[in-house]
Design a protein around this motif. Structure first.
Motif, PDB file in Angstrom:
ATOM      1  N   ARG A   1      -1.396  -0.013  18.318  1.00 22.46           N
ATOM      2  CA  ARG A   1      -2.207  -1.204  18.579  1.00 22.46           C
ATOM      3  C   ARG A   1      -1.680  -2.384  17.794  1.00 22.46           C
ATOM      4  NH1 ARG A   1      -8.483   0.346  18.315  1.00 22.46           N
ATOM      5  NH2 ARG A   1      -8.480  -1.932  18.381  1.00 22.46           N
ATOM      6  N   ALA A   2      -1.590  -3.534  18.478  1.00 20.08           N
ATOM      7  CA  ALA A   2      -1.072  -4.736  17.830  1.00 20.08           C
ATOM      8  C   ALA A   2      -1.998  -5.217  16.718  1.00 20.08           C
ATOM      9  CB  ALA A   2      -0.866  -5.836  18.866  1.00 20.08           C
ATOM     10  N   ASP A   3      -3.333  -5.152  16.938  1.00 13.93           N
ATOM     11  CA  ASP A   3      -4.247  -5.626  15.895  1.00 13.93           C
ATOM     12  C   ASP A   3      -4.169  -4.735  14.656  1.00 13.93           C
ATOM     13  OD1 ASP A   3      -5.368  -3.444  17.142  1.00 13.93           O
ATOM     14  OD2 ASP A   3      -7.374  -4.315  17.357  1.00 13.93           O
ATOM     15  N   ALA A   4      -3.998  -3.433  14.857  1.00 15.73           N
ATOM     16  CA  ALA A   4      -3.850  -2.531  13.719  1.00 15.73           C
ATOM     17  C   ALA A   4      -2.536  -2.804  12.983  1.00 15.73           C
ATOM     18  CB  ALA A   4      -3.908  -1.078  14.179  1.00 15.73           C
ATOM     19  N   ALA A   5      -1.483  -3.149  13.748  1.00 14.10           N
ATOM     20  CA  ALA A   5      -0.200  -3.485  13.127  1.00 14.10           C
ATOM     21  C   ALA A   5      -0.339  -4.710  12.231  1.00 14.10           C
ATOM     22  CB  ALA A   5       0.853  -3.729  14.196  1.00 14.10           C
ATOM     23  N   LEU A   6      -1.083  -5.729  12.701  1.00 13.64           N
ATOM     24  CA  LEU A   6      -1.304  -6.929  11.898  1.00 13.64           C
ATOM     25  C   LEU A   6      -2.122  -6.598  10.644  1.00 13.64           C
ATOM     26  CD1 LEU A   6      -2.089  -9.558  14.683  1.00 13.64           C
ATOM     27  CD2 LEU A   6       0.058  -9.180  13.480  1.00 13.64           C
ATOM     28  N   ALA A   7      -3.119  -5.713  10.811  1.00 12.99           N
ATOM     29  CA  ALA A   7      -3.949  -5.324   9.673  1.00 12.99           C
ATOM     30  C   ALA A   7      -3.112  -4.614   8.616  1.00 12.99           C
ATOM     31  CB  ALA A   7      -5.087  -4.421  10.140  1.00 12.99           C
ATOM     32  N   VAL A   8      -2.265  -3.696   9.038  1.00 11.92           N
ATOM     33  CA  VAL A   8      -1.411  -2.960   8.101  1.00 11.92           C
ATOM     34  C   VAL A   8      -0.440  -3.902   7.402  1.00 11.92           C
ATOM     35  CG1 VAL A   8       0.490  -1.296   7.999  1.00 11.92           C
ATOM     36  CG2 VAL A   8      -1.611  -0.714   9.221  1.00 11.92           C
ATOM     37  N   ALA A   9       0.162  -4.819   8.174  1.00 10.24           N
ATOM     38  CA  ALA A   9       1.167  -5.722   7.603  1.00 10.24           C
ATOM     39  C   ALA A   9       0.565  -6.761   6.672  1.00 10.24           C
ATOM     40  CB  ALA A   9       1.931  -6.419   8.729  1.00 10.24           C
ATOM     41  N   SER A  10      -0.738  -7.016   6.781  1.00  7.89           N
ATOM     42  CA  SER A  10      -1.372  -8.043   5.954  1.00  7.89           C
ATOM     43  C   SER A  10      -1.352  -7.690   4.471  1.00  7.89           C
ATOM     44  CB  SER A  10      -2.827  -8.247   6.403  1.00  7.89           C
ATOM     45  OG  SER A  10      -3.634  -7.135   6.015  1.00  7.89           O
ATOM     46  N   GLY A  11      -1.334  -6.366   4.151  1.00  8.23           N
ATOM     47  CA  GLY A  11      -1.409  -5.954   2.754  1.00  8.23           C
ATOM     48  C   GLY A  11      -2.790  -6.117   2.155  1.00  8.23           C
ATOM     49  N   ARG A  12      -3.812  -6.264   3.017  1.00  8.85           N
ATOM     50  CA  ARG A  12      -5.180  -6.486   2.530  1.00  8.85           C
ATOM     51  C   ARG A  12      -6.153  -5.477   3.116  1.00  8.85           C
ATOM     52  NH1 ARG A  12      -6.626 -10.876   4.958  1.00  8.85           N
ATOM     53  NH2 ARG A  12      -4.693 -11.633   5.877  1.00  8.85           N
ATOM     54  N   LEU A  13      -5.663  -4.266   3.405  1.00  6.11           N
ATOM     55  CA  LEU A  13      -6.552  -3.247   3.953  1.00  6.11           C
ATOM     56  C   LEU A  13      -7.586  -2.814   2.918  1.00  6.11           C
ATOM     57  CD1 LEU A  13      -4.380  -0.713   5.992  1.00  6.11           C
ATOM     58  CD2 LEU A  13      -6.165  -2.217   6.861  1.00  6.11           C
ATOM     59  N   ILE A  14      -8.811  -2.590   3.390  1.00  9.42           N
ATOM     60  CA  ILE A  14      -9.893  -2.098   2.535  1.00  9.42           C
ATOM     61  C   ILE A  14     -10.066  -0.595   2.721  1.00  9.42           C
ATOM     62  CG2 ILE A  14     -12.362  -2.252   2.039  1.00  9.42           C
ATOM     63  CD1 ILE A  14     -12.204  -5.144   3.115  1.00  9.42           C
ATOM     64  N   ARG A  15      -9.891  -0.143   3.929  1.00 11.59           N
ATOM     65  CA  ARG A  15     -10.044   1.278   4.253  1.00 11.59           C
ATOM     66  C   ARG A  15      -8.958   1.669   5.237  1.00 11.59           C
ATOM     67  NH1 ARG A  15     -11.819   1.651   9.339  1.00 11.59           N
ATOM     68  NH2 ARG A  15     -13.055  -0.046  10.250  1.00 11.59           N
ATOM     69  N   PRO A  16      -8.663   2.962   5.354  1.00  6.79           N
ATOM     70  CA  PRO A  16      -7.659   3.398   6.329  1.00  6.79           C
ATOM     71  C   PRO A  16      -8.163   3.208   7.750  1.00  6.79           C
ATOM     72  CG  PRO A  16      -8.674   5.283   5.243  1.00  6.79           C
ATOM     73  CD  PRO A  16      -9.164   4.073   4.519  1.00  6.79           C
TER      74      PRO A  16
END
Length: 287
Positions: free
Chosen positions: A137-152
């Motif tokens: 998923r593209a949105d999940a890719a952006l979330a992972v790349a942001s370096g600001r994940l709170i939870r998996p």
């Protein structure tokens, strides 16, 4: 130094989520106190501490940005191309994708372990699930790349709102570390695929070697444990035998003291008898 007005919540979150989890809360509260804007300070204090698996992904996104970017760009290209692939090619693609994700998750876990964090298999599985979500998923890719994940993240069952809720601050293409991918030409795609396959083979070899080393160490540990048990049992037997010997020696010493006393009495009686004999002999001699 940037003015406070120019620093976004995402900038502050990026700084905080780069810290080890145990330092997050104190650093967050201290950063909030530095802000003159009460509303912004409140938003900073509301930032949630990342779960360990999320922090591992954040660490990997920051420390291995190029490797992650390449994997996510390749995943985007593969998502675009998969409609043109047959079942066999899709199956092979799935295997390669899983192997690549597994290798990346292992690298991320090793990177976190090198920072002093205790990474369990369950944490590595959560990291792998998150990276797998980013592959699909593209949105999940952006979330992972942001370096600001709170939870998996989970590859299935999460919509865009849930993915955004898993990230501190706003999530959009402009703030993501991965640029919007462009479709490469056929030669570039083959080169990217070959590089990914080479990395996969290298990761598989490393994994096989690690498994062999683990198995060898487990066998050695079992052998050492068995020897230790035998030695402990032998020590216990020897200690029991030593105690029995001490008790026997004590009895022999007491018996020796008694014999010595009897010998002394016997010598005295012998001496008295000798004197009696001598006296009687003298009496006979005088007759």
């Amino acid at each position: 130094m940037a003015r406070e007005a120019d620093v976004t919540l995402e900038d502050i979150a990026t700084e905080l989520y780069a810290l080890p989890p145990k330092e997050f809360t104190a650093a967050r509260d201290a950063r909030a106190k530095q802000l003159a804007d009460a509303a912004r300070a409140k938003r900073v204090r509301a930032l949630r501490k990342p779960l360990l698996a999320a922090w591992v992904v954040n660490l990997f996104a920051r420390e291995q940005a190029a490797a992650l970017r390449g994997a996510l760009e390749l995943a985007s290209e593969l998502r675009e191309a998969q409609d043109d692939l047959d079942a066999r090619a899709l199956s092979a693609l799935g295997r390669q994708r899983r192997a690549l994700v597994g290798a990346l998750a292992q690298q991320a876990s090793e990177l976190a372990s090198a920072r002093g964090e205790k990474i369990t298999p369950a944490t590595t599985d959560a990291v792998e699930q998150t990276l797998n979500a980013a592959m699909f998923r593209a949105d999940a890719a952006l979330a992972v790349a942001s370096g600001r994940l709170i939870r998996p993240l989970d590859a299935a069952g999460e919509d865009s709102a849930e993915v955004s809720d898993a990230v501190a601050g706003d999530l959009d293409v402009a703030s993501a570390a991965v640029p919007a991918p462009t479709r490469p030409d056929e030669l570039a795609a083959r080169r990217a695929r070959k590089a990914a396959e080479d990395e996969l083979r290298s990761a598989e070899r490393a994994l096989k070697k690690a498994e062999q080393d683990r198995d060898a160490l487990e066998r050695k540990a079992k052998s050492v444990a068995e020897k230790s048990e035998r030695l402990s049992a032998r020590i216990e037997e020897l200690e029991q035998e030593l105690e029995r010997t001490r008790q026997e020696l004590k009895g022999r010493e007491q018996e020796s003291d008694e014999v010595d006393a009897l010998r002394g009495d016997a010598r005295e009686r012998l001496h008295e008898a000798q004197q009696d004999v001598s006296t009687a002999q003298k009496a006979i001699d005088r007759l």
